[in-house]
Design a protein around this motif. Structure first.
Motif, mmCIF file in Angstrom:
data_model
loop_
_atom_site.group_PDB
_atom_site.id
_atom_site.type_symbol
_atom_site.label_atom_id
_atom_site.label_comp_id
_atom_site.label_asym_id
_atom_site.label_seq_id
_atom_site.Cartn_x
_atom_site.Cartn_y
_atom_site.Cartn_z
ATOM 1 N N LEU A 118 -1.485 8.731 -1.569
ATOM 2 C CA LEU A 118 -1.083 7.462 -0.966
ATOM 3 C C LEU A 118 -1.369 7.470 0.528
ATOM 4 O O LEU A 118 -0.954 8.377 1.246
ATOM 5 N N TYR B 180 -0.370 -1.159 -2.356
ATOM 6 C CA TYR B 180 -0.595 0.245 -2.010
ATOM 7 C C TYR B 180 -2.088 0.491 -1.759
ATOM 8 O O TYR B 180 -2.944 -0.144 -2.368
ATOM 9 N N ASN C 190 12.681 2.531 -3.036
ATOM 10 C CA ASN C 190 11.259 2.234 -2.933
ATOM 11 C C ASN C 190 10.407 3.496 -2.853
ATOM 12 O O ASN C 190 9.338 3.479 -2.256
ATOM 13 N N TYR D 291 -4.610 3.928 -1.903
ATOM 14 C CA TYR D 291 -4.763 5.338 -2.241
ATOM 15 C C TYR D 291 -6.205 5.762 -1.954
ATOM 16 O O TYR D 291 -7.120 4.957 -1.932
ATOM 17 N N PRO E 163 7.661 5.860 -3.252
ATOM 18 C CA PRO E 163 6.322 5.719 -3.838
ATOM 19 C C PRO E 163 6.072 6.754 -4.925
ATOM 20 O O PRO E 163 6.698 7.812 -4.954
ATOM 21 N N LEU E 164 5.133 6.446 -5.800
ATOM 22 C CA LEU E 164 4.722 7.392 -6.829
ATOM 23 C C LEU E 164 4.061 8.605 -6.204
ATOM 24 O O LEU E 164 3.329 8.494 -5.218
ATOM 25 N N TYR F 100 1.488 1.861 2.301
ATOM 26 C CA TYR F 100 1.935 0.893 1.328
ATOM 27 C C TYR F 100 2.752 -0.202 2.011
ATOM 28 O O TYR F 100 3.099 -0.094 3.199
ATOM 29 N N VAL G 231 5.946 -3.124 1.146
ATOM 30 C CA VAL G 231 6.945 -3.648 0.204
ATOM 31 C C VAL G 231 7.170 -5.140 0.381
ATOM 32 O O VAL G 231 8.081 -5.713 -0.232
ATOM 33 N N PHE H 258 -8.596 3.203 -3.675
ATOM 34 C CA PHE H 258 -8.019 2.300 -4.666
ATOM 35 C C PHE H 258 -6.858 1.546 -4.058
ATOM 36 O O PHE H 258 -6.006 2.114 -3.375
ATOM 37 N N GLY I 76 -10.384 1.460 -12.060
ATOM 38 C CA GLY I 76 -9.114 1.905 -11.531
ATOM 39 C C GLY I 76 -8.217 2.435 -12.643
ATOM 40 O O GLY I 76 -8.427 2.140 -13.817
ATOM 41 N N PRO I 77 -7.211 3.225 -12.289
ATOM 42 C CA PRO I 77 -6.256 3.708 -13.287
ATOM 43 C C PRO I 77 -5.521 2.539 -13.943
ATOM 44 O O PRO I 77 -5.291 1.502 -13.301
ATOM 45 N N TYR J 134 4.816 -5.663 -3.892
ATOM 46 C CA TYR J 134 4.424 -4.361 -3.361
ATOM 47 C C TYR J 134 2.913 -4.173 -3.486
ATOM 48 O O TYR J 134 2.301 -4.544 -4.492
#
Lengths: 113, 113
Positions: free
Chosen positions: B45, B33, A98, B35, A100-101, B48, B50, B90, A43-44, B31
């Motif tokens: 994404l 997530y 919040n 992906y 998300p990226l 997700y 929170v 992921f 994973g990253p 949190y």
């Protein structure tokens, strides 16, 4: 529409030289940026981040530069090592809330010994 | 300290089958997530959360459902798998805040025939 762009899919650099990975963003609401490194079959992992209140953040061999007016950031790796060979993802978000990226598509760095 | 654990690591499904991907984290992160990573597409994404009992849609939620019944677990379900859902999935977790560095699992490689 891509909000975070990494226009170079790949980059090759000689060991010991500088690696420069670039990232552009289009959403002016983004004010926090992160870089992740990813090895195959893993994973990253988080590498370094920068807030829009700064224009530079340094951590060892890794430095991230932010040019807000150009909506551009870059990751510098000096000196580059073979173990730095990986895919690097740029990501952007808002510091508050919040949000998300949003990730770029990644740049594959190959450091040649 | 295991961090983020994804189960299973590999799976092959037939079109129309259903399955659940499990993500477990032991860092007490609020949190979580999900992906998907496809060639040339970076990380996108899906959904997700929170907090326990809450979920939200990400960029590519169609065809997936999620549940966060316990703080440490985040489940991703495919009700009727399609070949377009062939991907590497992921899971990640983080402290509260979209800017917080995310900790990723090593991925689940899913093939749908």
């Amino acid at each position: 529409d891509q909000q975070v762009k990494q226009n170079s899919p790949s980059l090759s650099v000689q060991e010991g030289r500088i690696s420069i990975l670039n990232c552009d963003y289009t959403n002016s609401m983004f004010d926090y940026f992160l870089w992740y490194k990813k090895y195959p079959a893993e994973g990253p992992t988080f590498l370094i981040s920068i807030s829009s209140i700064k224009d530079k953040n340094e951590d060892g061999r890794f430095t991230v530069f932010l040019n807000k007016s150009a909506k551009h950031l870059s990751l510098h790796i000096v000196p580059s090592q073979p173990g730095d060979s990986a895919v690097y993802f740029c990501a952007a978000t808002r510091y508050s809330g919040n949000t998300p990226l949003v990730f770029g598509k990644g740049t594959r760095l190959s450091v040649i010994a | 300290n295991a961090g983020v654990t994804q189960t299973p690591k590999f799976r092959v499904l037939k079109t129309g089958q259903s399955m659940t991907l499990l993500c477990a984290q032991d860092m007490n992160h609020e949190y979580m997530y999900w992906y998907r990573q496809d060639p040339g597409m970076g990380l996108r994404l899906i959904h997700y959360s929170v907090g326990e009992g809450t979920t939200a849609k990400g960029e590519v939620p169609d065809g997936y459902n999620v549940s966060r019944l316990k703080k440490q677990n985040f489940l991703l379900g495919l009700e009727s798998a399609a070949p377009s859902q062939t991907s590497v999935y992921f899971c990640a977790s983080s402290l509260p805040g979209g800017f917080q560095p995310q900790h990723f699992g090593d991925g689940t490689r899913l093939s749908i025939l």
